[in-house]
Design a protein around this motif. Structure first.
Motif, PDB file in Angstrom:
ATOM      1  N   LYS A 194       0.828  -1.204   0.000  1.00  0.00           N
ATOM      2  CA  LYS A 194       0.000   0.000   0.000  1.00  0.00           C
ATOM      3  C   LYS A 194       0.863   1.255   0.000  1.00  0.00           C
ATOM      4  O   LYS A 194       0.579   2.215  -0.728  1.00  0.00           O
ATOM      5  CB  LYS A 194      -0.953  -0.006   1.205  1.00  0.00           C
ATOM      6  N   ALA A 195       1.927   1.266   0.780  1.00  0.00           N
ATOM      7  CA  ALA A 195       2.834   2.420   0.805  1.00  0.00           C
ATOM      8  C   ALA A 195       3.518   2.607  -0.548  1.00  0.00           C
ATOM      9  O   ALA A 195       3.611   3.733  -1.063  1.00  0.00           O
ATOM     10  CB  ALA A 195       3.869   2.249   1.915  1.00  0.00           C
ATOM     11  N   ALA A 196       3.980   1.515  -1.144  1.00  0.00           N
ATOM     12  CA  ALA A 196       4.656   1.590  -2.446  1.00  0.00           C
ATOM     13  C   ALA A 196       3.712   2.102  -3.529  1.00  0.00           C
ATOM     14  O   ALA A 196       4.107   2.913  -4.377  1.00  0.00           O
ATOM     15  CB  ALA A 196       5.214   0.218  -2.825  1.00  0.00           C
TER      16      ALA A 196
ATOM     17  N   PHE B  17       8.805  -0.327 -11.119  1.00  0.00           N
ATOM     18  CA  PHE B  17       8.114  -1.619 -10.974  1.00  0.00           C
ATOM     19  C   PHE B  17       8.939  -2.691 -10.259  1.00  0.00           C
ATOM     20  O   PHE B  17       8.393  -3.448  -9.457  1.00  0.00           O
ATOM     21  CB  PHE B  17       7.653  -2.169 -12.329  1.00  0.00           C
ATOM     22  N   PRO B  18      10.258  -2.826 -10.532  1.00  0.00           N
ATOM     23  CA  PRO B  18      11.010  -3.930  -9.907  1.00  0.00           C
ATOM     24  C   PRO B  18      10.930  -4.004  -8.386  1.00  0.00           C
ATOM     25  O   PRO B  18      10.790  -5.104  -7.845  1.00  0.00           O
ATOM     26  CB  PRO B  18      12.435  -3.706 -10.404  1.00  0.00           C
ATOM     27  N   PRO B  19      10.968  -2.893  -7.637  1.00  0.00           N
ATOM     28  CA  PRO B  19      10.849  -3.020  -6.184  1.00  0.00           C
ATOM     29  C   PRO B  19       9.478  -3.517  -5.715  1.00  0.00           C
ATOM     30  O   PRO B  19       9.346  -4.042  -4.611  1.00  0.00           O
ATOM     31  CB  PRO B  19      11.098  -1.593  -5.669  1.00  0.00           C
ATOM     32  N   ILE B  20       8.474  -3.378  -6.572  1.00  0.00           N
ATOM     33  CA  ILE B  20       7.122  -3.832  -6.232  1.00  0.00           C
ATOM     34  C   ILE B  20       6.964  -5.329  -6.508  1.00  0.00           C
ATOM     35  O   ILE B  20       6.147  -6.006  -5.888  1.00  0.00           O
ATOM     36  CB  ILE B  20       6.074  -2.998  -7.006  1.00  0.00           C
TER      37      ILE B  20
ATOM     38  N   LYS C  86       6.799  -6.637 -19.153  1.00  0.00           N
ATOM     39  CA  LYS C  86       6.366  -6.396 -17.769  1.00  0.00           C
ATOM     40  C   LYS C  86       5.920  -7.703 -17.123  1.00  0.00           C
ATOM     41  O   LYS C  86       6.215  -7.953 -15.957  1.00  0.00           O
ATOM     42  CB  LYS C  86       5.239  -5.364 -17.724  1.00  0.00           C
ATOM     43  N   THR C  87       5.252  -8.560 -17.879  1.00  0.00           N
ATOM     44  CA  THR C  87       4.829  -9.847 -17.308  1.00  0.00           C
ATOM     45  C   THR C  87       6.029 -10.764 -17.075  1.00  0.00           C
ATOM     46  O   THR C  87       5.970 -11.644 -16.214  1.00  0.00           O
ATOM     47  CB  THR C  87       3.776 -10.568 -18.178  1.00  0.00           C
ATOM     48  N   GLN C  88       7.104 -10.556 -17.816  1.00  0.00           N
ATOM     49  CA  GLN C  88       8.320 -11.338 -17.554  1.00  0.00           C
ATOM     50  C   GLN C  88       8.896 -10.978 -16.192  1.00  0.00           C
ATOM     51  O   GLN C  88       9.447 -11.828 -15.500  1.00  0.00           O
ATOM     52  CB  GLN C  88       9.357 -11.096 -18.652  1.00  0.00           C
ATOM     53  N   LEU C  89       8.742  -9.721 -15.809  1.00  0.00           N
ATOM     54  CA  LEU C  89       9.232  -9.252 -14.515  1.00  0.00           C
ATOM     55  C   LEU C  89       8.296  -9.663 -13.378  1.00  0.00           C
ATOM     56  O   LEU C  89       8.732 -10.152 -12.346  1.00  0.00           O
ATOM     57  CB  LEU C  89       9.374  -7.721 -14.535  1.00  0.00           C
ATOM     58  N   LEU C  90       6.994  -9.478 -13.592  1.00  0.00           N
ATOM     59  CA  LEU C  90       6.025  -9.638 -12.504  1.00  0.00           C
ATOM     60  C   LEU C  90       5.163 -10.895 -12.603  1.00  0.00           C
ATOM     61  O   LEU C  90       4.413 -11.191 -11.686  1.00  0.00           O
ATOM     62  CB  LEU C  90       5.103  -8.410 -12.443  1.00  0.00           C
ATOM     63  N   GLY C  91       5.234 -11.602 -13.727  1.00  0.00           N
ATOM     64  CA  GLY C  91       4.379 -12.767 -13.929  1.00  0.00           C
ATOM     65  C   GLY C  91       3.120 -12.379 -14.677  1.00  0.00           C
ATOM     66  O   GLY C  91       2.975 -11.252 -15.132  1.00  0.00           O
ATOM     67  N   GLY C  92       2.196 -13.320 -14.804  1.00  0.00           N
ATOM     68  CA  GLY C  92       0.896 -13.024 -15.405  1.00  0.00           C
ATOM     69  C   GLY C  92       0.865 -13.121 -16.910  1.00  0.00           C
ATOM     70  O   GLY C  92       1.835 -13.511 -17.563  1.00  0.00           O
ATOM     71  N   THR C  93      -0.292 -12.752 -17.450  1.00  0.00           N
ATOM     72  CA  THR C  93      -0.519 -12.785 -18.888  1.00  0.00           C
ATOM     73  C   THR C  93      -1.138 -11.464 -19.339  1.00  0.00           C
ATOM     74  O   THR C  93      -1.757 -10.757 -18.547  1.00  0.00           O
ATOM     75  CB  THR C  93      -1.483 -13.925 -19.286  1.00  0.00           C
ATOM     76  N   VAL C  94      -0.966 -11.163 -20.619  1.00  0.00           N
ATOM     77  CA  VAL C  94      -1.539  -9.964 -21.225  1.00  0.00           C
ATOM     78  C   VAL C  94      -2.743 -10.375 -22.061  1.00  0.00           C
ATOM     79  O   VAL C  94      -2.661 -11.308 -22.852  1.00  0.00           O
ATOM     80  CB  VAL C  94      -0.507  -9.239 -22.119  1.00  0.00           C
ATOM     81  N   ILE C  95      -3.847  -9.663 -21.867  1.00  0.00           N
ATOM     82  CA  ILE C  95      -5.070  -9.878 -22.648  1.00  0.00           C
ATOM     83  C   ILE C  95      -5.422  -8.547 -23.290  1.00  0.00           C
ATOM     84  O   ILE C  95      -5.581  -7.544 -22.594  1.00  0.00           O
ATOM     85  CB  ILE C  95      -6.231 -10.350 -21.755  1.00  0.00           C
ATOM     86  N   ILE C  96      -5.539  -8.533 -24.603  1.00  0.00           N
ATOM     87  CA  ILE C  96      -5.864  -7.297 -25.314  1.00  0.00           C
ATOM     88  C   ILE C  96      -7.269  -7.422 -25.887  1.00  0.00           C
ATOM     89  O   ILE C  96      -7.575  -8.368 -26.608  1.00  0.00           O
ATOM     90  CB  ILE C  96      -4.831  -7.003 -26.418  1.00  0.00           C
TER      91      ILE C  96
END
Length: 128
Positions: free
Chosen positions: A22-24, A76-79, A105-115
């Motif tokens: 929340k602070a970040a 983004f990386p510290p988050i 960004k998903t390579q860094l944080l995971g997940g998938t992109v949906i357009i």
């Protein structure tokens, strides 16, 4: 039809990381407000139980979202250790280059992109 781009990402909050996250995110929202004058909205939401976070932003056009990734991207990386990204959903047409940036960004944080491509509609923006 509009050129607006709506971005929505959804993440799981890692156990014990809610306060730090929340602070970040408060800091990130302030940074975006000061440094990205073209963004229409940037909002961070948490589920009632604090296990899920959604970040919603509305951009005037593709260059606004590209600028966001360039300017805010280094923050983004510290988050990353605080969340497990599940999805990035984009509503509107994007360039191939922007799609690649979102995949990075998903390579860094995971997940998938949906357009989601716009089929029909309009946007109203109040006069400034």
């Amino acid at each position: 039809m509009s050129d607006f781009i709506v971005y929505l990402d959804t993440s799981e909050v890692r156990p014990g990381k809610l306060g730090e996250l929340k602070a970040a995110m408060q800091d990130l929202a302030r940074f975006v407000e000061v440094n990205e004058p073209r963004i229409i909205a940037y909002d961070v939401y948490f589920s009632a139980d604090g296990t899920r976070m959604s970040v919603l932003h509305v951009h005037t056009d593709v260059p606004s979202l590209e600028f966001h990734l360039k300017v805010a991207g280094p923050r983004f990386p510290p988050i990353a250790p605080l969340v497990q990204l599940r999805t990035i959903e984009i509503f509107g047409a994007v360039t191939e280059e922007l799609a690649k940036q979102l995949e990075a960004k998903t390579q860094l944080l995971g997940g998938t992109v949906i357009i989601h491509d716009l089929h029909a509609g309009f946007a109203r923006v109040p006069a400034a």
